[in-house]
Design a protein around this motif. Sequence first.
Motif, PDB file in Angstrom:
ATOM      1  N   ALA A  57       0.858  -1.187   0.000  1.00  0.00           N
ATOM      2  CA  ALA A  57       0.000   0.000   0.000  1.00  0.00           C
ATOM      3  C   ALA A  57       0.890   1.232   0.000  1.00  0.00           C
ATOM      4  N   TYR A  58       0.425   2.288  -0.605  1.00  0.00           N
ATOM      5  CA  TYR A  58       1.166   3.537  -0.603  1.00  0.00           C
ATOM      6  C   TYR A  58       0.242   4.643  -0.112  1.00  0.00           C
ATOM      7  N   ARG A  59       0.830   5.635   0.551  1.00  0.00           N
ATOM      8  CA  ARG A  59       0.038   6.743   1.075  1.00  0.00           C
ATOM      9  C   ARG A  59       0.968   7.904   1.395  1.00  0.00           C
ATOM     10  N   ILE A  60       0.362   9.041   1.676  1.00  0.00           N
ATOM     11  CA  ILE A  60       1.104  10.205   2.152  1.00  0.00           C
ATOM     12  C   ILE A  60       0.840  10.338   3.645  1.00  0.00           C
ATOM     13  N   ASN A  61       1.900  10.335   4.428  1.00  0.00           N
ATOM     14  CA  ASN A  61       1.744  10.446   5.876  1.00  0.00           C
ATOM     15  C   ASN A  61       1.180  11.814   6.237  1.00  0.00           C
ATOM     16  N   ARG A  62       0.129  11.823   7.045  1.00  0.00           N
ATOM     17  CA  ARG A  62      -0.564  13.070   7.357  1.00  0.00           C
ATOM     18  C   ARG A  62       0.224  13.961   8.317  1.00  0.00           C
ATOM     19  N   VAL A  63       1.249  13.401   8.948  1.00  0.00           N
ATOM     20  CA  VAL A  63       2.083  14.194   9.859  1.00  0.00           C
ATOM     21  C   VAL A  63       3.284  14.782   9.125  1.00  0.00           C
ATOM     22  N   THR A  64       4.055  13.916   8.465  1.00  0.00           N
ATOM     23  CA  THR A  64       5.292  14.371   7.819  1.00  0.00           C
ATOM     24  C   THR A  64       5.074  14.894   6.408  1.00  0.00           C
ATOM     25  N   GLY A  65       4.001  14.445   5.768  1.00  0.00           N
ATOM     26  CA  GLY A  65       3.778  14.816   4.371  1.00  0.00           C
ATOM     27  C   GLY A  65       4.618  14.025   3.410  1.00  0.00           C
ATOM     28  N   GLY A  66       5.347  13.023   3.912  1.00  0.00           N
ATOM     29  CA  GLY A  66       6.190  12.202   3.061  1.00  0.00           C
ATOM     30  C   GLY A  66       5.467  10.971   2.541  1.00  0.00           C
ATOM     31  N   ILE A  67       5.994  10.411   1.450  1.00  0.00           N
ATOM     32  CA  ILE A  67       5.401   9.218   0.853  1.00  0.00           C
ATOM     33  C   ILE A  67       5.854   7.973   1.609  1.00  0.00           C
ATOM     34  N   GLU A  68       4.915   7.108   1.938  1.00  0.00           N
ATOM     35  CA  GLU A  68       5.208   5.837   2.583  1.00  0.00           C
ATOM     36  C   GLU A  68       4.676   4.701   1.717  1.00  0.00           C
ATOM     37  N   VAL A  69       5.509   3.692   1.500  1.00  0.00           N
ATOM     38  CA  VAL A  69       5.062   2.471   0.840  1.00  0.00           C
ATOM     39  C   VAL A  69       5.124   1.374   1.889  1.00  0.00           C
ATOM     40  N   VAL A  70       3.991   0.755   2.180  1.00  0.00           N
ATOM     41  CA  VAL A  70       3.863  -0.142   3.314  1.00  0.00           C
ATOM     42  C   VAL A  70       3.731  -1.580   2.840  1.00  0.00           C
ATOM     43  N   ASP A  71       4.552  -2.468   3.408  1.00  0.00           N
ATOM     44  CA  ASP A  71       4.459  -3.906   3.160  1.00  0.00           C
ATOM     45  C   ASP A  71       3.439  -4.471   4.133  1.00  0.00           C
ATOM     46  N   LEU A  72       2.315  -4.965   3.599  1.00  0.00           N
ATOM     47  CA  LEU A  72       1.204  -5.413   4.431  1.00  0.00           C
ATOM     48  C   LEU A  72       1.225  -6.915   4.713  1.00  0.00           C
TER      49      LEU A  72
ATOM     50  N   PRO B 150       9.003  16.946  15.932  1.00  0.00           N
ATOM     51  CA  PRO B 150      10.208  17.359  15.186  1.00  0.00           C
ATOM     52  C   PRO B 150      10.169  17.052  13.692  1.00  0.00           C
ATOM     53  N   VAL B 151       9.318  16.099  13.260  1.00  0.00           N
ATOM     54  CA  VAL B 151       9.274  15.776  11.829  1.00  0.00           C
ATOM     55  C   VAL B 151       7.957  16.213  11.181  1.00  0.00           C
ATOM     56  N   ARG B 152       7.154  16.947  11.910  1.00  0.00           N
ATOM     57  CA  ARG B 152       5.862  17.398  11.382  1.00  0.00           C
ATOM     58  C   ARG B 152       6.081  18.416  10.261  1.00  0.00           C
ATOM     59  N   ALA B 153       5.345  18.279   9.188  1.00  0.00           N
ATOM     60  CA  ALA B 153       5.471  19.204   8.057  1.00  0.00           C
ATOM     61  C   ALA B 153       5.037  20.603   8.465  1.00  0.00           C
ATOM     62  N   ASP B 154       5.619  21.589   7.815  1.00  0.00           N
ATOM     63  CA  ASP B 154       5.329  22.981   8.161  1.00  0.00           C
ATOM     64  C   ASP B 154       4.036  23.486   7.534  1.00  0.00           C
ATOM     65  N   GLU B 155       3.527  22.773   6.523  1.00  0.00           N
ATOM     66  CA  GLU B 155       2.340  23.246   5.826  1.00  0.00           C
ATOM     67  C   GLU B 155       1.242  22.171   5.877  1.00  0.00           C
ATOM     68  N   PRO B 156      -0.023  22.547   5.597  1.00  0.00           N
ATOM     69  CA  PRO B 156      -1.108  21.553   5.560  1.00  0.00           C
ATOM     70  C   PRO B 156      -0.824  20.477   4.514  1.00  0.00           C
ATOM     71  N   ILE B 157      -1.239  19.245   4.801  1.00  0.00           N
ATOM     72  CA  ILE B 157      -0.939  18.103   3.936  1.00  0.00           C
ATOM     73  C   ILE B 157      -2.155  17.736   3.092  1.00  0.00           C
ATOM     74  N   ASP B 158      -1.953  17.665   1.780  1.00  0.00           N
ATOM     75  CA  ASP B 158      -2.961  17.121   0.869  1.00  0.00           C
ATOM     76  C   ASP B 158      -2.620  15.647   0.653  1.00  0.00           C
TER      77      ASP B 158
ATOM     78  N   ALA C  12       3.756  17.058  -4.671  1.00  0.00           N
ATOM     79  CA  ALA C  12       4.251  17.868  -3.555  1.00  0.00           C
ATOM     80  C   ALA C  12       4.956  16.990  -2.531  1.00  0.00           C
ATOM     81  N   ALA C  13       4.409  15.791  -2.291  1.00  0.00           N
ATOM     82  CA  ALA C  13       4.957  14.908  -1.255  1.00  0.00           C
ATOM     83  C   ALA C  13       6.372  14.449  -1.577  1.00  0.00           C
ATOM     84  N   VAL C  14       6.645  14.186  -2.846  1.00  0.00           N
ATOM     85  CA  VAL C  14       7.971  13.669  -3.206  1.00  0.00           C
ATOM     86  C   VAL C  14       9.050  14.733  -3.042  1.00  0.00           C
TER      87      VAL C  14
END
Length: 723
Positions: A95-110, A200-208, A214-216
């Motif tokens: 699964a892939y998603r954008i983390n709502r805290v960091t705004g970074g892309i995560e690819v998750v092994d389920l 400390p790793v929270r994004a500075d702007e609102p996350i879409d 934008a996430a990459v």
Amino acid sequence: MSTGAMLRILDRADKEVMKLTRADIGAVYEFMHKFRDNPANPGLKLKALNGDSRLMSARVTRDYRALLLHIADRDYLLVAVKHRSEVYDDLSRYAYRINRVTGGIEVVDLAPVGDSIIGRVVPPDPEPVPASKPLFDAHTDAQLIDLGVSEPLLPQIRELTTEASLLELLDRAPQLTTDVLFALFDGTSYDEVLQQVTDPVRADEPIDPDDFEAAVERPATQVTSDDEALQAIIGEAFERWQIFLHPTQRKLVERKYNGPARVGGGPGTGKTIVALHRVAHLARQLPPGADKPILLTTFNRNLAADLRTRLLALGGQDLVARVDIVNIDRLASRVVTEAKAGANRRVVDDNRVPDLWGEFLLETGESGWDADFLAAEWTQVILGQVLNSRADYFKARRPNRGRSLTRMERDQIWQLTERFTSWLEDRGVWTWRQVAQRAARLEMDRADASGESSGALRRPRYRHIVVDEAQDLSAAHWKMLRAMVPPGPDDLFLTGDTHQRIYDNHVTLGSLGINIRGRSSRLTLSYRTTRQILADALQIMTGEVYDDLDGGEEDLAGYRSLLRGAPPMFRGAPTWAQERELIAEQVRAWGNPVDGSVAVCVPTKDLAAEVLSRLEADGLPAVEIGPDGPKQPDGIHVGTMHRFKGLEYQRMIIAGVGDGLVPRQMISRYRDTDPKRYQRERQKDRSLLFVAATRPRDELAVFWHGTPSPFLTARLVQRQLPG
């Protein structure tokens, strides 16, 4: 029309690549070049997984596939390299998603817990096992999501009941999920995890959550894109530390600060890595030129040499050419030499100062003062604070000096120090503290002159200064550095840990013109040593209070490791001769390694010499650690605790950890006459032991003869092996 594409590689993907054979690593590199040239190349067999147009697979070799996330038109992100059976046995596994805290892309092994990286694990024991309470039962889904845990993993997280199952899940989990769950598992409260790990790793702007373009681009999506860096990532000689920055570290490295900033943290948390990457980041912002507007400095000589080597590996000669890399005493000496001050005077080591004061008092017949007290007052207060007159000394604060002094006593001390300074000059010598004091005064005068003139010769020496192991610098050093760079954004960047202070330098930076308030951060995740070694090292620090370089207190709360290993070994012997046999026996038990991965650490030079002789008697190539580090890389490294600052080993023996050696017997004379000094000296010895105990990565053995050191708690001593 161009058929090429942008291909970036996610930081976690290099973990997959580094596990492959050399031939397959080469195939990955070839694949990346082909893909970037033309992703539609039929041989790559690019196709969507499970009918999803964003997550795709492509052929690397007959056995391996690349997992790619389609970001935009011709923009792709390499997120993993997997065996083909892992990709196609279960197409719904990823699964892939954008983390709502960091705004970074995560690819998750389920894959469910119980599936290994290369297939199924051994079936569970058919015997019924009593149900255990879920590990994270005390926290709601909403709390875990607020902390940044990857949402697709929540069902599996709810089923975890053992540390083993947690570790298996986190081996595949995104970074923030790993950090959060480990902190909670270690007993850290929700509020503390929110403050120490998530914020400390929270994004500075609102996350879409749907904007992957934008996430990459966010720091939380740690990627590399250019050919040279990609080749370095999979090159066999390229160490992971050179490319890997934890999201917390990356934000610290790339942040713009309005003034001096400090990064603290326990041993192995990556403070030096942050300092090196900070230098590289600042260098990238420089206009073209041949000057060296960035200073990288530290206290220890061999650490400065190591910083140069690592910075060269990180950024190459072009980067190093813009950075002045020098240890702090050598820098002070350079300033003094440039001003033609102290010509023909020989510099003596500061640890000789008490003996020199003793000689001076004996020669002059002065008997009213203790040589040790005068030596400390002179070095820490008068030289340390760059005091130039009796009036300055009368007004000076004397933190951590114990007994108070009357005005008459200060007058007597000032006169004695003036006579002592002349006595040293007549002998043609001076100390490193004197050199630092003189350099600080010269630089302060130079800075004052530059404020009155725009002449090129009076420009500030540096635009940026980065200091590693900041806790070891004296007040005079800081005054010199403050004068070398104009106050302003990104002027001073400091990394250090006062728990590792092994020299008698206690400073309050704010009083020296270096205001770090509101710009201090702390790293808590150790990358060097195991949880077991870390737990015992923290036991050694029990009961001590440490400062934060700015008048406050600092602790190691939340300090943790993700690595696991064997518990450290604790063993005592009746005599030093028998303890030396324990050392030789342990080295043999580790297979007589001679590749530089094993070290023996002792409190004194005499003990080190005897250990060297004992190992050599067994035919083992023992190598002494000198002031510039090990005299050669191979062999079994042997040295005193001071020599191990900044070094790392796979296995290590700390010997001679007995009462009277750790802490030193000689400091007991201060217990009643100068309690504050006694406490300070005792704390310094405890820090030395702590530094030594956090050097090994995998295994630690602690030995003593006679009575064990009081720094070894009863729980540690009681764990010693019988016999």
